[in-house]
Motif scaffolding. Structure first.
Motif, PDB file in Angstrom:
ATOM      1  N   VAL A   1       5.743  17.209 -17.208  1.00 37.77           N
ATOM      2  CA  VAL A   1       5.719  16.816 -15.797  1.00 37.77           C
ATOM      3  C   VAL A   1       4.405  16.078 -15.498  1.00 37.77           C
ATOM      4  CG1 VAL A   1       5.577  17.757 -13.456  1.00 37.77           C
ATOM      5  CG2 VAL A   1       7.353  18.553 -15.015  1.00 37.77           C
TER       6      VAL A   1
ATOM      7  N   THR B   1       3.633  25.045  -6.609  1.00 40.18           N
ATOM      8  CA  THR B   1       4.560  24.049  -7.161  1.00 40.18           C
ATOM      9  C   THR B   1       4.362  23.810  -8.656  1.00 40.18           C
ATOM     10  OG1 THR B   1       2.992  22.416  -6.363  1.00 40.18           O
ATOM     11  CG2 THR B   1       4.966  22.771  -5.027  1.00 40.18           C
TER      12      THR B   1
ATOM     13  N   ARG C   1       4.080  24.286 -12.829  1.00 43.85           N
ATOM     14  CA  ARG C   1       4.937  24.861 -13.875  1.00 43.85           C
ATOM     15  C   ARG C   1       4.143  25.716 -14.858  1.00 43.85           C
ATOM     16  NH1 ARG C   1      10.019  23.076 -14.286  1.00 43.85           N
ATOM     17  NH2 ARG C   1      10.527  21.774 -12.521  1.00 43.85           N
TER      18      ARG C   1
ATOM     19  N   LYS D   1      10.490  15.647 -11.699  1.00 39.17           N
ATOM     20  CA  LYS D   1      11.168  16.922 -12.011  1.00 39.17           C
ATOM     21  C   LYS D   1      11.480  17.011 -13.504  1.00 39.17           C
ATOM     22  CE  LYS D   1      12.538  18.184  -7.598  1.00 39.17           C
ATOM     23  NZ  LYS D   1      11.768  17.102  -6.996  1.00 39.17           N
TER      24      LYS D   1
END
Ligand code: URP
Ligand code: ZN
Ligand code: ZN
Length: 461
Positions: free
Chosen positions: A84, A409, A411, A443
């Motif tokens: 990402v 938000t 990961r 995403k």
């Protein structure tokens, strides 16, 4: 499925031009204007965007048994976070304990990544003990495609090796053409200072810096340089944080030592005052080694990257939860697990604070965050560039994107973000792993069976 990326502005260390890129069978096969694609090809419109070679993080910890606990990520979360953020190749440090057998460690670390990593990966082999049995196994590991070692001159009683072991490791590395990456801080001086500080009741995270000041890092760097010089061995100083250590490395380079230098995104952007935050034990989030330094070092590190004196920008990604792991050091700063997570945010922070502010050219940005790591660690031109025949690891980068970093938000599997609330300019719109789209509109859409172990040839003779 074949992939066509149309009209992007391709940037490598020495080129910048608008063209289409066609990818098939995992590689880039054609670059040119108005390329056609067979029916069924995936098409990405990259007009108004940059296309960069996939970024490489040459210093990460994902499986890390350390200071009585384990780093939080596994390859599922770390590879998603990396992708990402535009990183398509991870180089992880294999860090066995002294009692572990190197071959078993190599197999263990590989097994942690295989079938879980959505991006390609490889390892620096940690040498945490040197004897005849370890040497025989290290030779096997190099034959199996690991072309770099990792040593620690710090962490006495844990990963650290002594001078006899350092001597033999560099001798072996030279004979095998292996580059040795090294954590350079004098372990004995640190142990003495830690004991003195604790005895004086100085137990807060802020004393971490005092226990390992710049001169101790410079001494470790100088020490490595001396031993490398004796063997004409090729060495790479990991996570260099300050002017004093850079001077030691560059002085050695001037006398002919083959040395390269890495710094970290954390050192460029946050300073030692962050680890001095007392309220709520907040400073512990920012305890890492070498420590975050005095702000004046930041310009020196930025200039080093801009001029090429520093070759690479990494993360040393080492995620430990604040609530349950960093807190182990309440009342004793030497027990705070060392490390700061950054694998997800390195590229966007570097773009925001480097390219968008004019500190770093686009070419130097690509060179230090991708190409140099590929060249130094035997991955070039498979990785680190955009050319026919190279792996189709590509980052379609939207320079107009505006956003904010947050633990909410991210990961990365850790309970804080060291850059909470920081604004970013630019982010990857799309990322490919050997021609397969793994990130779309920011995403993750990748595949955890996709990542491959990258075998590398030793070239540092
Ligand atoms: O504080 C750090 N750097 N933690 C990870 C282990 C290491 O020294 O690289
Ligand atoms: Zn280290
Ligand atoms: Zn590290």
């Amino acid at each position: 499925m074949p992939l066509l990326i149309r009209n992007g502005e391709i940037v490598t260390p020495d080129q910048r031009y608008i063209a289409d890129i066609f990818c098939e069978n995992e590689t880039i096969t054609r670059i040119g204007k108005n390329l056609d694609a067979p029916p069924g090809s995936e098409i990405i419109d990259a007009a108004g965007k940059f296309v960069f070679p996939g970024f490489i993080d040459p210093h990460t910890h994902i499986y890390l048994p350390f200071m009585g606990t384990f780093a939080k990520d596994d390859y599922t979360t770390a590879s998603e976070a990396a992708l990402v953020g535009g990183t398509t190749t991870i180089i992880e440090m294999i860090c066995p304990s002294r009692a572990d057998e190197p071959l078993q460690a190599f197999e263990l670390w590989k097994s942690r990544a295989q079938g879980k990593s959505a991006c390609d990966f490889t390892f620096h082999m940690g040498v945490t003990r040197y004897d005849a049995a370890a040497e025989a196994q290290l030779r096997e590991i190099v034959k199996a495609g690991v072309a770099s070692f990792k040593i620690f001159l710090a962490y006495k009683g844990a990963f650290g090796i002594d001078d006899d072991e350092l001597w033999h490791t560099l001798k072996l590395a030279k004979s095998l053409g292996v580059i040795t990456t090294a954590h350079c801080e004098n372990a004995s001086a640190i142990a003495q200072r830690q004991a003195e500080l604790l005895a004086a009741g100085k137990t807060e995270p802020s004393y971490h810096h005092e226990s390992r000041p710049p001169r101790i890092e410079a001494e470790g760097t100088h020490h490595l340089m001396t031993f490398a010089e004796m063997h004409d061995a090729h060495v790479y100083v990991v996570h260099l944080s300050c002017e004093e250590a850079l001077q030691a490395a560059l002085a050695a380079r001037l006398r002919g030592v083959h040395v390269w230098v890495e710094t970290l995104i954390q050192y460029l952007l946050i300073d030692k005052t962050w680890a001095e935050r007392e309220e709520g034990f907040e400073g512990a989030k920012y305890v890492m080694s070498p420590p975050l330094r005095d702000k004046k070092n930041q310009k020196i590190l930025w200039d080093g990257l801009a001029s090429g004196l520093i070759s690479t920008l990494a993360t040393d990604h080492a995620p430990f939860d604040f609530a349950t792991q960093k807190s182990m050091g309440k009342g004793d700063f030497t027990k705070i697990p060392n490390g700061i997570p950054a694998i997800e945010d390195r590229v966007n922070l570097y773009y925001t604070h480097g390219v968008a502010t004019g500190r770093i050219s686009l070419h130097q940005f690509v060179d230090t965050a991708s190409t140099q790591a590929a060249k130094l660690f035997g991955l070039f031109p498979r990785k680190g560039t955009i050319a026919p025949g190279s792996d189709a690891d590509l980052v379609v980068y939207d320079p107009k994107y505006k956003g904010k970093l947050s633990v909410k938000t991210q990961r990365q599997n850790v309970d804080y973000n060291a850059f909470e609330g920081w604004e970013i300019t630019g982010r990857p719109a799309a990322v490919t792993v050997r021609g397969q789209v793994a990130v779309r509109d920011g995403k993750f859409v990748g595949d955890h069976q996709r990542g491959r172990f990258l075998k590398r040839e030793a070239t540092h003779f």
